[in-house]
Design a protein around this motif. Structure first.
Motif, PDB file in Angstrom:
ATOM      1  N   LEU A   1       0.812  -1.210   0.000  1.00  0.00           N
ATOM      2  CA  LEU A   1       0.000   0.000   0.000  1.00  0.00           C
ATOM      3  C   LEU A   1       0.847   1.262   0.000  1.00  0.00           C
ATOM      4  O   LEU A   1       0.317   2.364  -0.002  1.00  0.00           O
ATOM      5  CB  LEU A   1      -0.934   0.006   1.219  1.00  0.00           C
ATOM      6  N   GLY A   2       2.169   1.099   0.021  1.00  0.00           N
ATOM      7  CA  GLY A   2       3.067   2.240   0.007  1.00  0.00           C
ATOM      8  C   GLY A   2       3.495   2.734   1.368  1.00  0.00           C
ATOM      9  O   GLY A   2       4.268   3.696   1.461  1.00  0.00           O
ATOM     10  N   SER A   3       3.011   2.079   2.444  1.00  0.00           N
ATOM     11  CA  SER A   3       3.418   2.495   3.793  1.00  0.00           C
ATOM     12  C   SER A   3       4.859   2.071   4.050  1.00  0.00           C
ATOM     13  O   SER A   3       5.224   0.915   3.799  1.00  0.00           O
ATOM     14  CB  SER A   3       2.497   1.859   4.840  1.00  0.00           C
ATOM     15  N   VAL A   4       5.659   2.998   4.543  1.00  0.00           N
ATOM     16  CA  VAL A   4       7.073   2.719   4.792  1.00  0.00           C
ATOM     17  C   VAL A   4       7.216   1.805   6.008  1.00  0.00           C
ATOM     18  O   VAL A   4       6.563   2.005   7.035  1.00  0.00           O
ATOM     19  CB  VAL A   4       7.862   4.016   5.017  1.00  0.00           C
ATOM     20  N   SER A   5       8.060   0.793   5.884  1.00  0.00           N
ATOM     21  CA  SER A   5       8.298  -0.138   6.991  1.00  0.00           C
ATOM     22  C   SER A   5       9.232   0.495   8.019  1.00  0.00           C
ATOM     23  O   SER A   5      10.305   0.979   7.657  1.00  0.00           O
ATOM     24  CB  SER A   5       8.922  -1.438   6.480  1.00  0.00           C
ATOM     25  N   PRO A   6       8.867   0.486   9.296  1.00  0.00           N
ATOM     26  CA  PRO A   6       9.774   0.986  10.321  1.00  0.00           C
ATOM     27  C   PRO A   6      10.954   0.032  10.505  1.00  0.00           C
ATOM     28  O   PRO A   6      10.848  -1.167  10.268  1.00  0.00           O
ATOM     29  CB  PRO A   6       8.913   1.028  11.588  1.00  0.00           C
ATOM     30  N   TYR A   7      12.072   0.575  10.944  1.00  0.00           N
ATOM     31  CA  TYR A   7      13.263  -0.218  11.247  1.00  0.00           C
ATOM     32  C   TYR A   7      13.651   0.055  12.688  1.00  0.00           C
ATOM     33  O   TYR A   7      13.901   1.207  13.066  1.00  0.00           O
ATOM     34  CB  TYR A   7      14.422   0.156  10.323  1.00  0.00           C
ATOM     35  N   SER A   8      13.685  -0.988  13.518  1.00  0.00           N
ATOM     36  CA  SER A   8      14.080  -0.856  14.920  1.00  0.00           C
ATOM     37  C   SER A   8      15.574  -1.131  15.038  1.00  0.00           C
ATOM     38  O   SER A   8      16.038  -2.225  14.696  1.00  0.00           O
ATOM     39  CB  SER A   8      13.295  -1.843  15.794  1.00  0.00           C
ATOM     40  N   GLU A   9      16.328  -0.146  15.522  1.00  0.00           N
ATOM     41  CA  GLU A   9      17.780  -0.274  15.602  1.00  0.00           C
ATOM     42  C   GLU A   9      18.171  -0.979  16.910  1.00  0.00           C
ATOM     43  O   GLU A   9      18.073  -0.401  17.989  1.00  0.00           O
ATOM     44  CB  GLU A   9      18.435   1.108  15.521  1.00  0.00           C
ATOM     45  N   THR A  10      18.612  -2.219  16.779  1.00  0.00           N
ATOM     46  CA  THR A  10      18.979  -3.012  17.950  1.00  0.00           C
ATOM     47  C   THR A  10      20.489  -3.136  18.125  1.00  0.00           C
ATOM     48  O   THR A  10      20.949  -3.847  19.021  1.00  0.00           O
ATOM     49  CB  THR A  10      18.357  -4.415  17.860  1.00  0.00           C
ATOM     50  N   VAL A  11      21.267  -2.490  17.274  1.00  0.00           N
ATOM     51  CA  VAL A  11      22.719  -2.418  17.439  1.00  0.00           C
ATOM     52  C   VAL A  11      23.049  -1.012  17.918  1.00  0.00           C
ATOM     53  O   VAL A  11      22.639  -0.024  17.311  1.00  0.00           O
ATOM     54  CB  VAL A  11      23.456  -2.731  16.132  1.00  0.00           C
ATOM     55  N   GLY A  12      23.784  -0.919  19.016  1.00  0.00           N
ATOM     56  CA  GLY A  12      24.098   0.382  19.604  1.00  0.00           C
ATOM     57  C   GLY A  12      23.976   0.296  21.111  1.00  0.00           C
ATOM     58  O   GLY A  12      24.376  -0.694  21.729  1.00  0.00           O
ATOM     59  N   SER A  13      23.381   1.307  21.715  1.00  0.00           N
ATOM     60  CA  SER A  13      23.199   1.320  23.162  1.00  0.00           C
ATOM     61  C   SER A  13      22.044   2.235  23.507  1.00  0.00           C
ATOM     62  O   SER A  13      21.598   3.048  22.682  1.00  0.00           O
ATOM     63  CB  SER A  13      24.478   1.781  23.881  1.00  0.00           C
ATOM     64  N   GLY A  14      21.550   2.099  24.714  1.00  0.00           N
ATOM     65  CA  GLY A  14      20.437   2.926  25.139  1.00  0.00           C
ATOM     66  C   GLY A  14      19.960   2.524  26.522  1.00  0.00           C
ATOM     67  O   GLY A  14      20.648   1.815  27.261  1.00  0.00           O
ATOM     68  N   THR A  15      18.772   2.967  26.872  1.00  0.00           N
ATOM     69  CA  THR A  15      18.202   2.683  28.179  1.00  0.00           C
ATOM     70  C   THR A  15      17.149   1.601  28.073  1.00  0.00           C
ATOM     71  O   THR A  15      16.636   1.302  26.990  1.00  0.00           O
ATOM     72  CB  THR A  15      17.595   3.944  28.797  1.00  0.00           C
ATOM     73  N   ALA A  16      16.829   1.008  29.205  1.00  0.00           N
ATOM     74  CA  ALA A  16      15.824  -0.049  29.250  1.00  0.00           C
ATOM     75  C   ALA A  16      15.190  -0.059  30.628  1.00  0.00           C
ATOM     76  O   ALA A  16      15.696   0.546  31.583  1.00  0.00           O
ATOM     77  CB  ALA A  16      16.451  -1.408  28.935  1.00  0.00           C
ATOM     78  N   LEU A  17      14.068  -0.757  30.708  1.00  0.00           N
ATOM     79  CA  LEU A  17      13.393  -1.006  31.982  1.00  0.00           C
ATOM     80  C   LEU A  17      13.208  -2.508  32.090  1.00  0.00           C
ATOM     81  O   LEU A  17      12.587  -3.115  31.216  1.00  0.00           O
ATOM     82  CB  LEU A  17      12.054  -0.280  32.038  1.00  0.00           C
ATOM     83  N   VAL A  18      13.775  -3.100  33.129  1.00  0.00           N
ATOM     84  CA  VAL A  18      13.675  -4.543  33.325  1.00  0.00           C
ATOM     85  C   VAL A  18      12.644  -4.811  34.420  1.00  0.00           C
ATOM     86  O   VAL A  18      12.802  -4.359  35.564  1.00  0.00           O
ATOM     87  CB  VAL A  18      15.040  -5.154  33.696  1.00  0.00           C
ATOM     88  N   LEU A  19      11.594  -5.556  34.056  1.00  0.00           N
ATOM     89  CA  LEU A  19      10.534  -5.917  34.997  1.00  0.00           C
ATOM     90  C   LEU A  19      10.746  -7.358  35.438  1.00  0.00           C
ATOM     91  O   LEU A  19      10.761  -8.277  34.605  1.00  0.00           O
ATOM     92  CB  LEU A  19       9.163  -5.773  34.345  1.00  0.00           C
TER      93      LEU A  19
ATOM     94  N   ALA B   1      17.815   0.306  33.562  1.00  0.00           N
ATOM     95  CA  ALA B   1      18.965  -0.425  33.025  1.00  0.00           C
ATOM     96  C   ALA B   1      19.509   0.286  31.808  1.00  0.00           C
ATOM     97  O   ALA B   1      18.898   1.226  31.274  1.00  0.00           O
ATOM     98  CB  ALA B   1      18.559  -1.854  32.668  1.00  0.00           C
ATOM     99  N   ARG B   2      20.652  -0.200  31.384  1.00  0.00           N
ATOM    100  CA  ARG B   2      21.237   0.217  30.114  1.00  0.00           C
ATOM    101  C   ARG B   2      21.502  -1.025  29.278  1.00  0.00           C
ATOM    102  O   ARG B   2      21.856  -2.073  29.816  1.00  0.00           O
ATOM    103  CB  ARG B   2      22.529   1.007  30.323  1.00  0.00           C
ATOM    104  N   TRP B   3      21.306  -0.889  27.972  1.00  0.00           N
ATOM    105  CA  TRP B   3      21.614  -2.000  27.079  1.00  0.00           C
ATOM    106  C   TRP B   3      22.740  -1.599  26.137  1.00  0.00           C
ATOM    107  O   TRP B   3      22.905  -0.424  25.807  1.00  0.00           O
ATOM    108  CB  TRP B   3      20.375  -2.446  26.286  1.00  0.00           C
ATOM    109  N   SER B   4      23.515  -2.602  25.714  1.00  0.00           N
ATOM    110  CA  SER B   4      24.634  -2.346  24.822  1.00  0.00           C
ATOM    111  C   SER B   4      24.807  -3.537  23.882  1.00  0.00           C
ATOM    112  O   SER B   4      24.825  -4.692  24.319  1.00  0.00           O
ATOM    113  CB  SER B   4      25.918  -2.122  25.626  1.00  0.00           C
ATOM    114  N   ARG B   5      24.956  -3.215  22.611  1.00  0.00           N
ATOM    115  CA  ARG B   5      25.215  -4.233  21.581  1.00  0.00           C
ATOM    116  C   ARG B   5      26.097  -3.578  20.522  1.00  0.00           C
ATOM    117  O   ARG B   5      25.607  -2.976  19.565  1.00  0.00           O
ATOM    118  CB  ARG B   5      23.901  -4.717  20.970  1.00  0.00           C
ATOM    119  N   PRO B   6      27.418  -3.674  20.665  1.00  0.00           N
ATOM    120  CA  PRO B   6      28.321  -2.959  19.757  1.00  0.00           C
ATOM    121  C   PRO B   6      28.184  -3.375  18.307  1.00  0.00           C
ATOM    122  O   PRO B   6      28.306  -2.543  17.409  1.00  0.00           O
ATOM    123  CB  PRO B   6      29.710  -3.295  20.299  1.00  0.00           C
ATOM    124  N   THR B   7      27.956  -4.655  18.048  1.00  0.00           N
ATOM    125  CA  THR B   7      27.794  -5.147  16.678  1.00  0.00           C
ATOM    126  C   THR B   7      26.647  -6.144  16.657  1.00  0.00           C
ATOM    127  O   THR B   7      26.156  -6.581  17.706  1.00  0.00           O
ATOM    128  CB  THR B   7      29.071  -5.838  16.162  1.00  0.00           C
TER     129      THR B   7
END
Length: 340
Positions: free
Chosen positions: A278-296, A304-310
């Motif tokens: 239909l022409g809708s652009v697909s989102p891309y979730s970037e899972t390589v890198g680093s950022g914050t998280a909440l662990v339940l 928490a913090r997450w990290s995935r260099p490669t």
């Protein structure tokens, strides 16, 4: 002793003395002859990154529970209201939540410790799945198909691909659901169709007692543009009850979905170069890198913090101070939530 031009070479006795000191570890001696050039100074080689500790033998690296080595099967699962209730999700080791077109979500269920008879409904793959599965070695990816422009990337990835057209014996159509929400996978047949799949391996998760601190919570909600997940702590189950869009999430074969740990991993969700019919652009979730998280876990929320260099280095979750943040043994949900 460098032997550089303009510097008098030491006598034989001094040279012998210096080399003797070298053998004793007290001095350096390069030992070039009279006509040899000076050695070129070099920088010390970089220290290789530390290897991830091996998962204990007999324990699943995905759940922290006893398990035998077994291949990894990832299945792309439909998740619009017409696709619910799901089948087979209760047996998954991991469940990833990903945003797709229109602000709704799909699930990526990962199996290794246990295989249900059926799982689904099965839907199409996205570009995000390639990077997300990069740390699993060579898993099987079962899906209903993909847009033609994405197929070359899927075929080039370290994945064993299983689709209805390539392995019809691994799928069945349910007469109880309308298409496209009626395609189900036979996990055992899917693994038989891809004998080269790698066994489960360490992907960075750690399991153990809860860390100190944390905030007691009864429930936590994650919102997408057109979807909502709520995780409510059940002391009786020692797990989190899952609700999707305000309704309890259940599996047709095992009942309510009850992960032991829920990780709200905040990631960048950006447009990809692919779009649907239909022409809708697909989102891309970037899972390589680093950022914050909440662990339940255990009725508490831990920042928490997450990290995935490669894409092959695994994802680690740590406390804000940098210590490993262990998960509760059992099924894990990773909710790839857009960064605010």
């Amino acid at each position: 002793m460098t032997g550089e031009r303009g510097v008098r070479r030491p006598g034989r006795v001094l040279t012998a003395l210096l080399c003797a000191l070298t053998a004793a570890g007290l001095y350096g001696c390069s030992g070039p002859g009279p006509s040899e050039p000076s050695p070129t100074p070099t920088t010390a080689p970089a220290t290789p990154p530390p290897t991830r500790p091996a998962t204990p033998t007999g324990v699943s690296p995905f759940t922290g529970l006893p398990a035998r080595p077994a291949p990894v099967l990832a299945v792309k699962i439909d998740n619009v209201p017409a696709a619910r209730p799901h089948t087979g999700l209760g047996a998954a080791d991991l469940v990833y939540v990903e945003q797709v077109e229109g602000g709704v979500t799909r699930l990526l269920a990962v199996y290794s410790s246990r295989l249900p008879d059926l799982t689904g409904p099965v839907r199409s793959a996205r570009e995000s799945d390639i990077a997300l599965l990069g740390d699993f070695g060579r898993p099987v990816l079962a899906y209903s198909g993909a847009q033609s422009a994405l197929n070359p990337l899927l075929r080039a990835a370290p994945l064993d691909l299983v689709t209805e057209s390539g392995a019809p014996q691994a799928f069945r159509r349910s007469p109880d659901r309308p298409a496209p929400h009626n395609l189900y996978l036979r996990p055992g047949a899917a693994l038989a169709a891809a004998p080269g799949a790698h066994d489960a391996r360490d992907i960075g998760f750690r399991f153990g007692p809860a860390p100190p601190g944390g905030t007691p919570v009864e429930s936590s909600t994650v919102r997408y543009p057109a979807a909502r997940y709520t995780f409510t702590w059940s002391a009786a189950d020692r797990a989190w009850r899952v609700a999707m869009d305000g309704r309890e999430a259940r599996a047709t074969d095992t009942g309510p979905l009850t992960p032991s740990t829920v990780v709200v991993q905040r990631v960048t969700v950006r447009p990809s170069r692919f779009h649907d019919r239909l022409g809708s652009v697909s989102p891309y979730s970037e899972t390589v890198g680093s950022g914050t998280a909440l662990v339940l876990r255990d009725g508490h929320a831990h920042e928490a913090r997450w990290s995935r260099p490669t894409a092959t280095s695994g994802t680690t979750f740590t406390t804000p101070a940098g210590a490993p943040l262990p998960f509760a043994p059992g099924q894990v949900w990773i909710v790839l939530a857009p960064t605010p």
